[in-house]
Structure formats: C-alpha cells, structure tokens
Write a protein that holds these residues in place. Structure first.
Motif, PDB file in Angstrom:
ATOM      1  N   ALA A  53      -6.561 -54.265  30.487  1.00 56.45           N
ATOM      2  CA  ALA A  53      -6.547 -54.321  28.980  1.00 56.45           C
ATOM      3  C   ALA A  53      -6.628 -52.977  28.385  1.00 56.45           C
ATOM      4  O   ALA A  53      -6.005 -52.835  27.510  1.00 56.45           O
ATOM      5  N   ASP A  54      -7.589 -52.276  29.003  1.00 53.63           N
ATOM      6  CA  ASP A  54      -7.387 -50.706  28.674  1.00 53.63           C
ATOM      7  C   ASP A  54      -6.307 -49.918  28.420  1.00 53.63           C
ATOM      8  O   ASP A  54      -5.940 -49.411  27.503  1.00 53.63           O
ATOM      9  N   ARG A  55      -5.435 -50.371  29.546  1.00 53.23           N
ATOM     10  CA  ARG A  55      -4.389 -49.363  29.858  1.00 53.23           C
ATOM     11  C   ARG A  55      -3.155 -49.782  28.574  1.00 53.23           C
ATOM     12  O   ARG A  55      -2.369 -49.204  28.297  1.00 53.23           O
ATOM     13  N   THR A  56      -3.419 -51.386  28.696  1.00 51.51           N
ATOM     14  CA  THR A  56      -2.151 -51.892  27.697  1.00 51.51           C
ATOM     15  C   THR A  56      -2.778 -51.257  26.291  1.00 51.51           C
ATOM     16  O   THR A  56      -1.715 -51.013  25.440  1.00 51.51           O
ATOM     17  N   MET A  57      -3.982 -51.170  25.950  1.00 48.15           N
ATOM     18  CA  MET A  57      -3.981 -50.736  24.555  1.00 48.15           C
ATOM     19  C   MET A  57      -3.865 -49.149  24.459  1.00 48.15           C
ATOM     20  O   MET A  57      -3.475 -48.777  23.324  1.00 48.15           O
ATOM     21  N   THR A  97       0.539 -45.388  21.781  1.00 42.58           N
ATOM     22  CA  THR A  97       1.499 -44.264  21.694  1.00 42.58           C
ATOM     23  C   THR A  97       2.879 -44.752  20.913  1.00 42.58           C
ATOM     24  O   THR A  97       3.702 -44.074  20.791  1.00 42.58           O
ATOM     25  N   VAL A  98       2.661 -45.934  20.463  1.00 40.73           N
ATOM     26  CA  VAL A  98       3.921 -46.703  19.812  1.00 40.73           C
ATOM     27  C   VAL A  98       3.849 -46.329  18.343  1.00 40.73           C
ATOM     28  O   VAL A  98       2.630 -46.514  17.724  1.00 40.73           O
ATOM     29  N   ALA A  99       4.750 -46.000  17.798  1.00 41.86           N
ATOM     30  CA  ALA A  99       4.679 -45.807  16.179  1.00 41.86           C
ATOM     31  C   ALA A  99       4.726 -47.218  15.551  1.00 41.86           C
ATOM     32  O   ALA A  99       5.410 -48.062  16.085  1.00 41.86           O
ATOM     33  N   GLY A 100       4.284 -47.186  14.246  1.00 44.12           N
ATOM     34  CA  GLY A 100       4.200 -48.580  13.602  1.00 44.12           C
ATOM     35  C   GLY A 100       5.584 -49.079  13.516  1.00 44.12           C
ATOM     36  O   GLY A 100       5.642 -50.620  13.302  1.00 44.12           O
ATOM     37  N   ASP A 101       6.695 -48.469  13.321  1.00 45.40           N
ATOM     38  CA  ASP A 101       7.892 -49.229  13.088  1.00 45.40           C
ATOM     39  C   ASP A 101       8.816 -49.351  14.336  1.00 45.40           C
ATOM     40  O   ASP A 101       9.918 -49.685  14.242  1.00 45.40           O
ATOM     41  N   VAL A 153      -4.100 -55.194  18.617  1.00 45.23           N
ATOM     42  CA  VAL A 153      -2.870 -55.352  17.958  1.00 45.23           C
ATOM     43  C   VAL A 153      -3.145 -55.384  16.372  1.00 45.23           C
ATOM     44  O   VAL A 153      -2.516 -55.131  15.586  1.00 45.23           O
ATOM     45  N   ALA A 154      -4.178 -56.736  16.324  1.00 47.06           N
ATOM     46  CA  ALA A 154      -4.655 -56.733  14.854  1.00 47.06           C
ATOM     47  C   ALA A 154      -5.099 -55.849  14.047  1.00 47.06           C
ATOM     48  O   ALA A 154      -4.541 -55.479  12.825  1.00 47.06           O
ATOM     49  N   ALA A 155      -6.016 -54.873  14.545  1.00 51.27           N
ATOM     50  CA  ALA A 155      -6.488 -53.671  13.895  1.00 51.27           C
ATOM     51  C   ALA A 155      -5.445 -52.819  13.365  1.00 51.27           C
ATOM     52  O   ALA A 155      -5.470 -52.053  12.619  1.00 51.27           O
ATOM     53  N   LYS A 156      -4.165 -52.765  14.273  1.00 53.00           N
ATOM     54  CA  LYS A 156      -3.150 -51.963  14.193  1.00 53.00           C
ATOM     55  C   LYS A 156      -2.170 -52.632  13.041  1.00 53.00           C
ATOM     56  O   LYS A 156      -1.304 -52.002  12.832  1.00 53.00           O
ATOM     57  N   GLY A 157      -2.577 -53.696  12.527  1.00 51.58           N
ATOM     58  CA  GLY A 157      -1.657 -54.415  11.615  1.00 51.58           C
ATOM     59  C   GLY A 157      -0.295 -54.814  11.974  1.00 51.58           C
ATOM     60  O   GLY A 157       0.592 -55.213  11.296  1.00 51.58           O
ATOM     61  N   HIS A 171       1.184 -59.843  12.352  1.00 49.17           N
ATOM     62  CA  HIS A 171       2.052 -60.923  11.955  1.00 49.17           C
ATOM     63  C   HIS A 171       3.594 -60.854  12.287  1.00 49.17           C
ATOM     64  O   HIS A 171       4.340 -61.664  11.955  1.00 49.17           O
ATOM     65  N   ARG A 172       3.907 -59.716  13.064  1.00 50.42           N
ATOM     66  CA  ARG A 172       4.967 -59.641  13.553  1.00 50.42           C
ATOM     67  C   ARG A 172       5.125 -59.569  15.070  1.00 50.42           C
ATOM     68  O   ARG A 172       6.215 -58.757  15.698  1.00 50.42           O
ATOM     69  N   THR A 173       3.999 -60.068  15.812  1.00 47.02           N
ATOM     70  CA  THR A 173       3.905 -59.962  17.248  1.00 47.02           C
ATOM     71  C   THR A 173       4.047 -61.271  17.820  1.00 47.02           C
ATOM     72  O   THR A 173       3.019 -62.112  17.608  1.00 47.02           O
ATOM     73  N   ASP A 174       4.867 -61.562  18.538  1.00 43.81           N
ATOM     74  CA  ASP A 174       4.924 -63.023  19.585  1.00 43.81           C
ATOM     75  C   ASP A 174       4.156 -62.639  20.944  1.00 43.81           C
ATOM     76  O   ASP A 174       4.071 -61.694  21.452  1.00 43.81           O
ATOM     77  N   VAL A 175       3.399 -63.666  21.190  1.00 43.10           N
ATOM     78  CA  VAL A 175       2.572 -63.843  22.377  1.00 43.10           C
ATOM     79  C   VAL A 175       2.936 -64.755  23.394  1.00 43.10           C
ATOM     80  O   VAL A 175       2.917 -65.929  22.792  1.00 43.10           O
TER      81      VAL A 175
END
Length: 546
Positions: A207-211, A216-220, A328-332, A335-339
């Motif tokens: 989980a830590d390495r996933t976060m 490192t991913v830009a918001g767009d 994921v939620a904290a990064k906003g 609403h556009r993330t499938d799990v």
C-alpha cells in the motif's frame, strides 16, 4: 483521437488483487469471520460478480490470463514452471501506449519464483537496481510471501531497513529446498508467530509503495495501477501483534469439511484417484503445496489456526485498500477512478479435509471474488451480476474504462453491468471455463472444467507426458532437495466429475457415473469441448521445477 484531447476526461484504473483468496473470504460474499468493510463498501456501491471463476487454479497461469486477456492454453503459461515470454500481450503495455501511466506494486509472478540462478527479470530486478520498465509497467516494485530470499524489492527493503525482523517470517525455501516449516500454537505447516512490526509487513508495504507511485502522477495524467498483495497465500505469518483479531480456538471447522477422517475418505473416494491420494499421502501435490505434506496428518486445531491466520491477513488487506482509496480521495481523483478487486485463485482451506491448492477443480479454488466499482462519473448503478464471468474479461473491461478499442489478442469480453442484459458480444453469457495442465510428465494430468447454470463439470483428458521440458520424477526430487512422495497418477480419459451446485454446494457427491445424470453430463461435456480455447502452437516449455 489524440491522447492530449482525451486526457482531462479519462478515468483512472486501480486493479487490486490478492493471492489465493476464496470467494467467501469477504463479508459481501457471505464471509462471517474476517471484517472487510472497505471491500464490502466497494461491492455495495459497485458491481459484485456472483459467478466469477478463474481460468486456472494456480498463480502464474491465472495472473497471465489477467494480464493478457487470454486462456492459459493460448498464452501458454499452463503451470508455475512455464514463464510468460517478455513479448507476450500485455494490457499494461496497451494502456501505456494509449497514454496511461502504469505501475505494478506487489506480487507479479509472471515468471517462476524458484529461480536460484536469477534467470528471469522479476527475480534479478534488485540485483540490477531496476524498477522497470517491463511488460508495459513503467514502474514495478515487487514482493513475495516472505522475507527471504532477498531478490524482490520488499525483501531487500526489509533486510536493509529492519534486518532484525527478517527471521520472523517463514522461509520460502527451507534448508533442504522445501518449505515445510511448522509453527504457531499447533505446529501447523507454514505457520509462524511473526514479530514483524505491523507497518513493516508486506501488506502495508505494498500500500505504501502504491501511494508513493501515485504521488509521482500529475493530476491530469490517467493512470493504471495494479496493486497486488501477496496475502493470504501461504505461508501464514502475519504480524503477531494482530493475532488477537481472530482467536483460532473460537473457530469451527469450515462448512465444507466433512468433520471426520472417515467422512473425508468416503467423500474423496467418489472423486478421481489423486483426490484421495493427496489426502492419504500417496500422491504428492507438487504443484500446489509442500511436496511432503499429508492432509490426513493435519489436526483440526492446526486447520483452525491456519484459517485464523488467513482471516487476519484478509482483514489487513482490507485495511490497506482503505488507506490507498483514502489517498486517492485526498488527491481529488475518486470521481474518475475505477476500482477492480479480485484474486488469482482460491484455497482449499479445509474443504474435504484438504489444504493449499493444485489439480482440484472445485468451488474453493475456482470461484473467486470479483468486484468492479466504476468511477462515479461513469454513472453505473450498483448491481449484482449472476452471469458467469472470468479473468479473461478483466483486460477488455480495462479497455472499456480507458475508452480504447479491445485488441484482437484478447479472448474475453467486457464485464456486464446490467443484471437484465448480461451478454457476451451480443450472446447470452452461459459458461465459464477453467483449465489445468500438469507440468510434470510423470503426472500428465489435464483437466477442463465448465460452470453452466449451476452445474460444474470436469473432464479428465487422457494423461500424457509430452509437454516440452517436463521434468522426470528423479530430477524433481533432486531439485527440491530430497525425496518426495509418489506422484504418479494416470487417467485414460473416461474419468470426470459432475456436481449440481444447487443441491450439493460442497461438491461431496460426484454424479459423473450416476445413470440419472448421464444425459446432463453428456450435454455439458459436449458444450465444454465445443467451447475450449485454441491451444498455443508450439507449446511453451517448462523451465523450472515449480
């Protein structure tokens, strides 16, 4: 359409997998012991697939089917000793080509883990100071089920940062080349009371390495991340600080355990010979568990302790998922993330008095959890889907989420979301198929199973030992460091299994030779054989003992 044009509206994808987890491990699927509120919540707000079966009941073939969208017969990884070629089709590579950031954190296992010479890339990444790219994943940090050997990222991290915690784990390879360590309160196989700090255990590390990658991913930028937990696969050695969650002495035997040694033998005697042979120790389950393990020698208390460990590990996985989804939620991005959540295969966990996995096509190993929580922006209503689906359907579903065409090499179809329109390319979904091919010539076991309309049929194809690279028994014994049990079982093609799961959910009564079920059997067998996937030609060779 260009990637730049699509980017602001593209959905992210978090694929979460466990290893060797039963369908009924989760509360939303009838589990009553492990508390899994995060995954239960995903099921309640998304789509829960009630009849998801895997395409193979051991790790590498099933995982290769998720990655490629193909059946084992087609992608060629029919057993854990057959590596997936580096240039094999990969849904990660395909999404990366269409503009997705991609990563795999945790267990990969597309290549054999029994690799003392580091022949395969997964097993020499640490030695090469590499985190990818590989198979379309631009970033990979890998973990297995233990803390030794040190050729995966987690194991190396633990050795470097917390060396005093390494020895608490069960060893993957024992001093004689086999994993037969016994421990815990009961002396159960592959059990240990592990003093590792909870936050240093591989579940939290994944989980830590996933976060960390998501940071490192830009918001767009759209992303596809495969978060792959090694648990609850054996060995069973969760942090000792967590053992009070499920006191093993309070557990009953599982519902599909017949209750006594005599009842186990009676039920197993109705099945083809390797079932009872495994129980009694005359057949070595080389491809599913410790080579010298004899289920009949396992006590009921040992089974209770193993199951308690399993439930604890399932709870830790659920809590790790909650941490990542909160990130994921904290990064906003919610609403556009499938799990999507699933596993590679199940675990016998006491059913029929047996343990581990292997050439046993039953609900415990084939029926798997599969949950899809579409992004809220997708406006998909929560549902329960009872139509049969499989792991080959995950890759085309990822394509649908990403808004890209399904590549021609994919054999599955996107998962349905409407309970009233459960179709497969316009045709009603009727069946799901699971395959098994032994990698050992002296066993030569080939099973083909199909679920259809609550019937489970398994055909035993004639035994043969002509798979390229299959290893003689003497070499298997030498590579595993000592003598193994007699593993020779041969079938002539007349054997099989047939169960009415509505009447016999535990598969205790094999109807294969029952005259009253012969018409149903013949119909199901004909349907199964007519729908088998194409076989790769030439076959991929076996390159490792297991």
């Amino acid at each position: 359409m260009s990637t730049t044009t699509l980017r602001p509206h593209r959905r992210n994808i978090l694929l979460i997998t466990t290893d060797q987890q039963r369908y009924d491990a989760l509360g939303c699927n009838g589990g009553t012991i492990a508390r899994t509120p995060c995954l239960d919540g995903l099921a309640a707000s998304g789509v829960n697939y009630r009849r998801a079966n895997n395409q193979n009941v051991v790790c590498m073939p099933a995982r290769a089917s998720i990655l490629t969208g193909q059946y084992p017969s087609t992608h060629g990884v029919v057993a854990n000793g057959v590596p997936l070629p580096p240039d094999a089709p990969s849904i990660a590579a395909y999404l990366h080509e269409h503009g997705y950031r991609t990563a795999l954190l945790g267990k990969a296992h597309f290549e054999p883990a029994f690799d003392l010479q580091r022949r395969w890339f997964e097993n020499r990444m640490v030695e090469d100071s590499s985190t990818g790219p590989y198979r379309g994943f631009e970033h990979m940090e890998l973990a297995m089920h233990t803390a030794m050997p040190f050729w995966w990222h987690y194991e190396d991290w633990l050795r470097r940062n917390h060396p005093d915690e390494v020895d608490g784990f069960v060893r993957l390879f024992g001093p004689d080349g086999m994993n037969e360590q016994a421990g815990g309160d009961t002396g159960a196989p592959e059990v240990a009371h592990n003093p590792v700090v909870r936050e240093h255990y591989h579940t939290d590390w994944v989980a830590d390495r996933t976060m960390a990658f998501l940071d490192t991913v830009a918001g767009d930028e759209p992303w596809f991340v495969w978060m792959s937990f090694p648990d609850p696969h054996h060995p069973w050695d969760p942090p000792a600080s967590e053992l009070a969650r499920v006191p093993w002495r309070h557990l009953d035997l599982p519902p599909a355990h017949p209750g006594s040694d005599e009842a186990c033998r009676r039920i197993l005697a109705e099945k083809p010979a390797h079932w009872l042979g495994y129980y009694e120790g005359t057949f070595s389950n080389l491809e599913g568990g410790p080579p010298r393990f004899v289920p009949a020698q396992m006590t009921h208390d040992q089974l209770r302790e193993i199951n308690a460990m399993t439930h604890i590990e399932n709870e830790l996985v659920d809590e790790a998922c909650e941490r990542v989804l909160s990130h994921v939620a904290a990064k906003g991005w919610s609403h556009r993330t499938d799990v999507l959540f699933t596993t590679d295969h199940g675990e016998l966990q006491g059913d029929f008095g047996l343990l581990f996995k292997g050439a046993y096509h039953c609900e415990a190993l084939m029926h798997i959890p599969l949950i899809w929580r579409p992004a809220p922006d997708a406006d998909v209503a929560p549902a329960e889907i009872h139509a049969p689906v499989g792991q080959v359907d995950i890759a085309p579903t990822l394509c649908e989420i990403a808004g890209v065409p399904v590549p021609e090499w994919v054999q599955g179809s996107a998962l349905p979301t409407d309970p009233l329109a459960q179709t497969n390319n316009g045709d009603a979904r009727e069946r799901v198929i699971t395959e098994w091919d032994s990698q050992f010539g002296h066993i030569g076991m080939h099973l083909r199973s199909m679920w259809r309309n609550n019937w489970l049929v398994t055909v035993y194809l004639p035994s043969n030992g002509d798979h390229p690279g299959s290893t003689p028994m003497s070499e298997v014994a030498a590579q595993l460091g000592g003598a193994v049990l007699d593993a020779t079982v041969q079938y002539d093609g007349t054997e099989g299994e047939l169960y009415n799961l509505a009447d016999d959910p535990h598969q205790w009564h094999n109807l294969w030779d029952d005259p009253t079920a012969s018409a149903t059997r013949d119909d199901l067998v004909a349907d199964l054989m007519a729908n088998l996937p194409p076989v790769r030609d030439p076959l991929l060779p076996v390159e490792a003992p297991t």
